[in-house]
Enzyme design. Structure first.
Site, PDB file in Angstrom:
ATOM      1  N   HIS A   1     -41.528 -54.532  13.084  1.00 36.79           N
ATOM      2  CA  HIS A   1     -42.060 -54.928  14.566  1.00 36.79           C
ATOM      3  C   HIS A   1     -43.297 -55.146  14.390  1.00 36.79           C
ATOM      4  CE1 HIS A   1     -39.085 -52.439  17.385  1.00 36.79           C
ATOM      5  NE2 HIS A   1     -38.507 -53.376  16.559  1.00 36.79           N
TER       6      HIS A   1
ATOM      7  N   PRO B   1     -44.597 -36.033  18.414  1.00 33.96           N
ATOM      8  CA  PRO B   1     -43.823 -37.291  17.855  1.00 33.96           C
ATOM      9  C   PRO B   1     -44.709 -38.634  18.398  1.00 33.96           C
ATOM     10  CG  PRO B   1     -42.661 -36.100  19.599  1.00 33.96           C
ATOM     11  CD  PRO B   1     -43.607 -35.227  19.032  1.00 33.96           C
TER      12      PRO B   1
ATOM     13  N   LYS C   1     -45.593 -39.987  13.346  1.00 29.85           N
ATOM     14  CA  LYS C   1     -46.283 -40.056  12.084  1.00 29.85           C
ATOM     15  C   LYS C   1     -45.815 -38.822  11.277  1.00 29.85           C
ATOM     16  CE  LYS C   1     -49.540 -43.022  12.827  1.00 29.85           C
ATOM     17  NZ  LYS C   1     -48.867 -44.217  12.242  1.00 29.85           N
TER      18      LYS C   1
ATOM     19  N   TYR D   1     -51.758 -46.907  14.267  1.00 31.52           N
ATOM     20  CA  TYR D   1     -50.151 -46.947  14.274  1.00 31.52           C
ATOM     21  C   TYR D   1     -49.611 -47.621  13.127  1.00 31.52           C
ATOM     22  CZ  TYR D   1     -45.798 -47.039  16.995  1.00 31.52           C
ATOM     23  OH  TYR D   1     -44.375 -46.545  17.455  1.00 31.52           O
TER      24      TYR D   1
HETATM   25  C1  PHB Z   1     -37.857 -42.653  17.746  1.00 26.09           C
HETATM   26  O1  PHB Z   1     -37.354 -41.582  18.031  1.00 26.09           O
HETATM   27  O2  PHB Z   1     -37.552 -43.764  17.917  1.00 26.09           O
HETATM   28  C2  PHB Z   1     -39.460 -42.606  18.227  1.00 26.09           C
HETATM   29  C3  PHB Z   1     -40.060 -41.501  18.163  1.00 26.09           C
HETATM   30  C4  PHB Z   1     -41.333 -41.234  18.574  1.00 26.09           C
HETATM   31  C5  PHB Z   1     -42.297 -42.373  18.384  1.00 26.09           C
HETATM   32  C6  PHB Z   1     -41.376 -43.425  18.193  1.00 26.09           C
HETATM   33  C7  PHB Z   1     -40.187 -43.744  17.902  1.00 26.09           C
HETATM   34  O3  PHB Z   1     -43.490 -42.447  18.786  1.00 26.09           O
END
Ligand code: PHB
Ligand code: APR
Length: 394
Positions: free
Chosen positions: A72, A294, A298, A385
């Protein structure tokens, strides 16, 4: 029983450490309280920073990730009925992230370390406590088949997650704890439907945060912010999809493909840091030492950077009789941990509904408008990020 590095916990931290040490000829034994099936079945996040992807390649478990993972080059942020894209490579000297589930990483590590290399993992063998960690031969007391046993080690790695016993083996006056609980949770659904966009969409809406993520081109992971006392039983699949679409800009909402849940769960959000991460010959890594909300994905990536530092420090000890990197482990790891703690807290505060005051949301919209409209703003988001760099050592 005796080993060089005794590892408590066979999540991503413990398995990755064991695998990297094994490739350098260092013996480990992992003690895991749960069964292999349980550990493998856990559904967690799936965005991997470039530093972690490189570490998985170094551990020779990157092949399937490189074949099946999705690269990505950006994320989308939705707010005020707009959808803005943050491009990573142009703001970070070409960096990208890899979308590949933690479940898959765990599977690849187990296959390489246990099935192919014969690495030792004792499942259903909970550690009870770590003893003598401030001497030259620390011991892990554990239970197996109803018997109490001990594993004598050169070093102990506490990779046993937030509820583990490694951190709890240290007297509380030797640890400083920093913690923040957020007054909301994430309701998540996993469904075999194509993702609404090729890249993730983070959503700030007056009804609350939402996230459109994925595991593959045909499996999606979506989240909506919910109350802490909400229950999965309160939600039908239709109610979830309606709530998700309500929070997306209309032109995005109308392209969401809905389907039945494979899984639905609610997760609380916490920030937590324990300092230091080293106590004599006991080292904490991953969730055992710190937790992030989440938002920004990270948690897994911090586990990887801890293991990167710990592995290099142990190698310097075993190969070159150097102790300086072990001495610096806590300070080095924590510097990166705190920056990710800060980013995750900030990104969470920027996107979630924090209270009922309409001014709070207006301020968030203004900040999002500024961030996405300025090179400096986009750069700060993109840099964090994709993951801040790992420190290197001579
Ligand atoms: C995911 O579970 O795909 C996920 C969770 C938190 C994020 C990004 C992706 O910040
Ligand atoms: N004895 C042995 N094993 C234990 C004990 C114990 N007393 N207590 C906990 N464990 C095991 C858990 O069953 C789990 O398998 O330790 C493991 C810790 O794994 P994780 O919680 O996955 O933590 P970590 O490996 O540091 O991974 C961090 O993965 O779990 C996600 O959100 C987390 O993304 C983050 C990353």
């Amino acid at each position: 029983m005796r080993t060089q590095v005794g590892i408590i916990g066979s999540g991503p931290s413990g398995l990755l450490l064991a695998r990297l040490l094994h490739l350098q000829g260092i013996d480990t034994v992992i003690l895991e309280s749960r069964s292999r099936e349980y550990v493998q079945g856990r559904i967690r996040a799936g965005v991997i920073e470039q530093g972690m992807a490189d570490l998985l390649r170094e551990a020779k478990v990157g092949e399937r990730m490189d074949r099946e993972g999705l690269i990505h080059e950006g994320i989308n942020i939705a707010f005020a009925n707009r959808l803005e894209r943050i491009d990573f490579p142009s703001h970070t000297d070409g960096k990208v992230v890899m979308v590949y589930g933690q479940t898959e990483i765990t599977h690849d590590l187990m296959k390489a370390h246990i099935d192919e290399a014969g690495g030792i993992v004792h499942y259903e063998a909970p550690a009870v406590r770590v003893e003598d960690y401030d001497t030259g031969s620390p011991r892990i007391i554990y239970e197996q088949n109803g018997q109490r046993k001990e594993l004598i080690c050169d070093f102990v790695a506490g990779c046993d997650g937030f509820h583990g016993v490694a951190r709890q083996s240290v007297p509380s006056d030797k640890i400083s704890v920093f913690a923040r609980n957020y007054p909301f949770g994430w309701l998540g659904i996993l469904s075999d439907v194509p993702p609404v966009r090729e890249e993730l969409v983070y959503v700030s809406h007056e009804c609350g945060f939402a996230l459109c993520s994925m595991r593959s081109h045909i499996r999606s992971r979506y989240y909506v912010q919910c109350d802490l006392d909400d229950r999965v039983e309160n939600w039908t699949d239709d109610a979830f999809w309606d709530e998700l679409r309500r929070r997306l800009p209309p032109h995005v909402a109308e392209t969401v493909t809905t389907g039945p849940r494979l899984e639905m769960s609610i997760a609380p959000l916490h920030s937590f840091v324990a300092e230091p991460m080293r106590f004599g010959r006991l080292f904490l890594a991953g969730d055992a030492g710190h937790i992030v909300p989440p938002t920004g994905a990270k948690g897994l990536n911090l586990a990887a950077s801890d293991i990167y530092y710990l592995c290099r420090a142990l190698l310097a000890y075993y190969k070159d009789k150097r102790t300086d990197l072990l001495d610096r482990y806590s300070e080095t790891a924590l510097r990166r941990v705190w920056k990710a703690i800060r980013f995750s807290w900030w990104y969470t505060s920027l996107l979630h509904k924090l209270d009922d005051d309409p001014m709070t949301h207006r301020l968030q919209i203004a900040e999002l408008d500024y961030l996405t409209g300025s090179v400096a703003g986009r750069t700060t988001l993109a840099e964090n990020y994709v993951g801040l760099p790992y420190e290197t050592f001579e």
